[in-house]
Write a protein that holds these residues in place. Structure first.
Motif, PDB file in Angstrom:
ATOM      1  N   ALA A  76       4.269   8.352   8.814  1.00  0.00           N
ATOM      2  CA  ALA A  76       5.345   8.380   7.818  1.00  0.00           C
ATOM      3  C   ALA A  76       5.931   9.787   7.725  1.00  0.00           C
ATOM      4  O   ALA A  76       5.197  10.768   7.599  1.00  0.00           O
ATOM      5  N   ALA A  77       7.256   9.874   7.759  1.00  0.00           N
ATOM      6  CA  ALA A  77       7.919  11.170   7.609  1.00  0.00           C
ATOM      7  C   ALA A  77       7.961  11.590   6.148  1.00  0.00           C
ATOM      8  O   ALA A  77       7.951  12.786   5.836  1.00  0.00           O
ATOM      9  N   THR A  78       8.018  10.610   5.223  1.00  0.00           N
ATOM     10  CA  THR A  78       8.075  10.892   3.786  1.00  0.00           C
ATOM     11  C   THR A  78       7.163   9.903   3.066  1.00  0.00           C
ATOM     12  O   THR A  78       6.803   8.858   3.633  1.00  0.00           O
ATOM     13  N   PRO A  79       6.770  10.168   1.832  1.00  0.00           N
ATOM     14  CA  PRO A  79       5.922   9.207   1.108  1.00  0.00           C
ATOM     15  C   PRO A  79       6.678   7.926   0.788  1.00  0.00           C
ATOM     16  O   PRO A  79       7.909   7.905   0.710  1.00  0.00           O
ATOM     17  N   GLY A  80       5.940   6.853   0.589  1.00  0.00           N
ATOM     18  CA  GLY A  80       6.559   5.581   0.271  1.00  0.00           C
ATOM     19  C   GLY A  80       5.518   4.508   0.061  1.00  0.00           C
ATOM     20  O   GLY A  80       4.311   4.771   0.006  1.00  0.00           O
ATOM     21  N   THR A  81       6.002   3.270  -0.028  1.00  0.00           N
ATOM     22  CA  THR A  81       5.129   2.100  -0.152  1.00  0.00           C
ATOM     23  C   THR A  81       5.619   1.055   0.843  1.00  0.00           C
ATOM     24  O   THR A  81       6.819   0.734   0.873  1.00  0.00           O
ATOM     25  N   LEU A  82       4.727   0.539   1.650  1.00  0.00           N
ATOM     26  CA  LEU A  82       5.114  -0.464   2.644  1.00  0.00           C
ATOM     27  C   LEU A  82       5.474  -1.763   1.928  1.00  0.00           C
ATOM     28  O   LEU A  82       4.685  -2.285   1.123  1.00  0.00           O
ATOM     29  N   ASP A  83       6.670  -2.260   2.209  1.00  0.00           N
ATOM     30  CA  ASP A  83       7.127  -3.486   1.552  1.00  0.00           C
ATOM     31  C   ASP A  83       6.800  -4.719   2.384  1.00  0.00           C
ATOM     32  O   ASP A  83       6.204  -5.664   1.887  1.00  0.00           O
ATOM     33  N   ARG A  84       7.190  -4.700   3.648  1.00  0.00           N
ATOM     34  CA  ARG A  84       6.908  -5.864   4.510  1.00  0.00           C
ATOM     35  C   ARG A  84       6.901  -5.439   5.969  1.00  0.00           C
ATOM     36  O   ARG A  84       7.526  -4.446   6.345  1.00  0.00           O
ATOM     37  N   LEU A  85       6.165  -6.219   6.774  1.00  0.00           N
ATOM     38  CA  LEU A  85       6.090  -5.969   8.212  1.00  0.00           C
ATOM     39  C   LEU A  85       7.112  -6.831   8.928  1.00  0.00           C
ATOM     40  O   LEU A  85       7.255  -8.024   8.627  1.00  0.00           O
ATOM     41  N   LEU A  86       7.813  -6.240   9.877  1.00  0.00           N
ATOM     42  CA  LEU A  86       8.812  -6.979  10.648  1.00  0.00           C
ATOM     43  C   LEU A  86       8.326  -7.343  12.040  1.00  0.00           C
ATOM     44  O   LEU A  86       8.926  -8.194  12.707  1.00  0.00           O
ATOM     45  N   GLN A 117       0.838  -1.204   0.000  1.00  0.00           N
ATOM     46  CA  GLN A 117       0.000   0.000   0.000  1.00  0.00           C
ATOM     47  C   GLN A 117       0.871   1.250   0.000  1.00  0.00           C
ATOM     48  O   GLN A 117       1.674   1.461   0.893  1.00  0.00           O
ATOM     49  N   PRO A 118       0.724   2.122  -1.009  1.00  0.00           N
ATOM     50  CA  PRO A 118       1.463   3.387  -1.010  1.00  0.00           C
ATOM     51  C   PRO A 118       0.825   4.372  -0.048  1.00  0.00           C
ATOM     52  O   PRO A 118      -0.363   4.280   0.261  1.00  0.00           O
ATOM     53  N   TYR A 119       1.626   5.306   0.440  1.00  0.00           N
ATOM     54  CA  TYR A 119       1.117   6.277   1.408  1.00  0.00           C
ATOM     55  C   TYR A 119       1.857   7.596   1.236  1.00  0.00           C
ATOM     56  O   TYR A 119       3.030   7.622   0.879  1.00  0.00           O
ATOM     57  N   PRO A 120       1.171   8.720   1.492  1.00  0.00           N
ATOM     58  CA  PRO A 120       1.845  10.027   1.464  1.00  0.00           C
ATOM     59  C   PRO A 120       2.490  10.318   2.811  1.00  0.00           C
ATOM     60  O   PRO A 120       2.240   9.620   3.813  1.00  0.00           O
ATOM     61  N   ALA A 121       3.316  11.341   2.862  1.00  0.00           N
ATOM     62  CA  ALA A 121       3.927  11.765   4.128  1.00  0.00           C
ATOM     63  C   ALA A 121       2.826  12.167   5.103  1.00  0.00           C
ATOM     64  O   ALA A 121       1.819  12.770   4.727  1.00  0.00           O
ATOM     65  N   GLY A 122       3.030  11.807   6.361  1.00  0.00           N
ATOM     66  CA  GLY A 122       2.056  12.138   7.398  1.00  0.00           C
ATOM     67  C   GLY A 122       0.999  11.079   7.608  1.00  0.00           C
ATOM     68  O   GLY A 122       0.138  11.228   8.484  1.00  0.00           O
ATOM     69  N   THR A 123       1.036   9.995   6.814  1.00  0.00           N
ATOM     70  CA  THR A 123       0.046   8.922   6.972  1.00  0.00           C
ATOM     71  C   THR A 123       0.336   8.103   8.226  1.00  0.00           C
ATOM     72  O   THR A 123       1.469   7.657   8.433  1.00  0.00           O
ATOM     73  N   PRO A 124      -0.654   7.865   9.090  1.00  0.00           N
ATOM     74  CA  PRO A 124      -0.450   6.936  10.207  1.00  0.00           C
ATOM     75  C   PRO A 124      -0.230   5.517   9.671  1.00  0.00           C
ATOM     76  O   PRO A 124      -1.083   4.986   8.953  1.00  0.00           O
ATOM     77  N   LEU A 125       0.891   4.937  10.002  1.00  0.00           N
ATOM     78  CA  LEU A 125       1.230   3.597   9.527  1.00  0.00           C
ATOM     79  C   LEU A 125       0.843   2.515  10.519  1.00  0.00           C
ATOM     80  O   LEU A 125       0.463   1.401  10.128  1.00  0.00           O
ATOM     81  N   ALA A 126       0.950   2.827  11.798  1.00  0.00           N
ATOM     82  CA  ALA A 126       0.654   1.841  12.835  1.00  0.00           C
ATOM     83  C   ALA A 126       0.238   2.592  14.093  1.00  0.00           C
ATOM     84  O   ALA A 126       0.393   3.816  14.187  1.00  0.00           O
ATOM     85  N   ARG A 127      -0.282   1.849  15.047  1.00  0.00           N
ATOM     86  CA  ARG A 127      -0.719   2.449  16.307  1.00  0.00           C
ATOM     87  C   ARG A 127      -0.143   1.626  17.455  1.00  0.00           C
ATOM     88  O   ARG A 127      -0.176   0.384  17.424  1.00  0.00           O
ATOM     89  N   VAL A 128       0.416   2.291  18.463  1.00  0.00           N
ATOM     90  CA  VAL A 128       0.994   1.604  19.613  1.00  0.00           C
ATOM     91  C   VAL A 128       0.303   2.065  20.884  1.00  0.00           C
ATOM     92  O   VAL A 128      -0.218   3.183  20.949  1.00  0.00           O
ATOM     93  N   ARG A 129       0.298   1.199  21.863  1.00  0.00           N
ATOM     94  CA  ARG A 129      -0.256   1.532  23.175  1.00  0.00           C
ATOM     95  C   ARG A 129       0.899   1.642  24.165  1.00  0.00           C
ATOM     96  O   ARG A 129       1.641   0.676  24.378  1.00  0.00           O
TER      97      ARG A 129
END
Length: 451
Positions: free
Chosen positions: A423-433, A400-412
């Motif tokens: 996200a600090a810059t735009p990109g596309t998520l490749d894989r989750l670690l 999924q591509p995303y622009p800068a400022g997109t929330p990628l994940a949520r932590v408690r």
């Protein structure tokens, strides 16, 4: 959470004996009153009518007709998680909590006129990061249709409550003394402009307003033996468990009524039933009766302060909250014990929900930008406040591509707050670690992305 203060949020103070809720939008908040009585607090009570769960004041009104289908104080049973029988069914404490939260959500949405999807639930400071009651409270809220759910320690919320006189200043140490309906909680809080810090906390699970009611009910039984004995004998002779339960409820409710009257007047004369003799009690009598219980709360405070190495003289003030704080004996006992200025709120039973509502817009956007600049293939890592958190969920999926400022994940965070990793810059998520629910640390690689 990103933009949280600009969206409607349901703030809930779920108490052992009563609960309160507010819908907060920006800097303003509106209480959600019980629809039956219009009172700002809801009894934390349920009644199973055979088909659905009735809650709040309506459940209280039905407890006399079907006492075996009524339950209250089930929050105390969350740790043991033992189901109880209501009418023809058995319910876990978490199910009863969810029923009350469902009713709060429905009434909030009815009054607000739109769905409210974000929630802050206050919890005792004793609900530590590994306490199963934290997960149960979150699960109950999600089962009630609320989410995402943030947890906020009650003493932190209470420290934001509006107080008479000047508010505490940044750096001040405030001892929170919270005598609620079912429990006593205390915490030492260091005041800050945005995030108050809980330095230490302690609790007594069987020490609250209901326990004071039980003490007073026992005294009424003893003092009124001559006229109560025939009533008890009649209930026993009927061989009806509901009849005995009804009489016990009546005496406890009578004790609660006397206790509340003594907060406003030095002496009370009242009647359990129209044809029973007048029962008289003074404020001094009540203070003497509850002195051992209040001694336990003072000892709890002292032990907590000793554990964190803070002498009472270093405390800037003591904040009295919870319905029990209305009792003059409480203020006197706390003042005598610590000799520190007392801070009081106009409605102590609403201090936590009002404080949480004031905390919300001051808590900031709670977003964390990725610390790695995107190139061909880079790991995403984030500087997490406090150094660690639990990954709540991923908000994007690989590919999924995303622009800068997109929330990628949520932590408690360990305190219960939810923060978005953006996200600090735009990109596309490749894989989750890292999978959801895993513990993560500051600057740990959580995923790989491409520019």
């Amino acid at each position: 959470m990103s933009g949280m203060s600009d969206q409607p949020v349901l703030v809930v103070d779920f108490g052992t004996s009563s609960s309160a809720a507010m819908v907060v939008t920006g800097e303003t908040g509106e209480l959600v009153p019980d629809p039956v009585t219009g009172a700002p607090t809801w009894p934390s009570a349920v009644h199973w009518d055979g088909q659905s769960m009735i809650v709040g004041a309506l459940a209280e009104r039905r407890k006399r007709s079907e006492p075996t289908a009524y339950a209250a104080e089930f929050k105390r049973g969350m740790a043991a998680d033992v189901p109880m029988t209501l009418g023809d069914r058995r319910f876990r404490p978490i199910e009863q909590v969810a029923a009350v939260l469902t009713a709060l959500r429905a009434e909030a949405e009815r009054r607000y006129g739109a769905p409210v999807h974000r929630t802050v639930v206050t919890v005792p400071a004793s609900y530590g990061p590994d306490d199963p009651r934290r997960a149960q409270m979150i699960a109950a809220a999600e089962a009630a249709g609320l989410g995402p759910v943030e947890l906020l320690p009650e003493p932190v919320a209470a420290a934001f409550a509006p107080v008479a006189g000047p508010p505490p200043v940044p750096g001040e140490l405030v001892l929170v003394y919270d005598l609620g309906g079912g429990t006593f909680d205390t915490a030492l809080v260091r005041i800050d402009e945005r995030w108050h810090e809980v330095l230490g906390h302690a609790a007594i699970d069987d020490c609250g307003g209901r326990d004071i009611d039980a003490l007073l009910a026992g005294r009424i039984h003893a003092d009124g033996q001559q006229w109560l004995a025939p009533l008890l004998a009649s209930a026993a002779a009927s061989q009806s468990a509901p009849a005995t339960l009804r009489l016990g409820m009546a005496v406890t409710d009578f004790a609660n009524r006397i206790k509340h009257q003594l907060s406003d007047t030095p002496a009370v004369e009242d009647f359990l039933l129209p044809d029973t003799p007048a029962y008289r009690l003074t404020r001094a009598d009540l203070a003497q009766l509850v002195a051992p219980l209040l001694d336990r709360t003072i000892a709890c405070c002292r032990q907590m302060l000793a554990a964190v190495g803070v002498p009472p003289a270093s405390i800037g003030s003591v904040l009295l909250v919870g319905g029990g704080a209305r009792m003059p004996a409480v203020a006197q006992a706390v003042h005598d014990a610590f000799q520190r200025p007392l801070r009081q709120v106009e409605e102590p039973e609403l201090a936590t929900v009002h404080g949480a509502a004031r905390w919300l817009p001051r808590s900031g956007p709670r977003t964390i930008r990725a610390s790695t600049e995107t190139t061909a293939m880079v790991p995403l890592s984030f500087g997490i406040p406090g150094g660690s958190a639990r990954l709540h969920r991923w908000l994007v999926v690989p590919g999924q591509p995303y622009p800068a400022g997109t929330p990628l994940a949520r932590v408690r965070l360990p305190g219960g707050a939810l923060w978005d990793l953006v996200a600090a810059t735009p990109g596309t998520l490749d894989r989750l670690l890292v999978p959801p629910s895993a513990e993560v640390t500051s600057h740990q690689w959580l995923a790989l992305a491409t520019g």
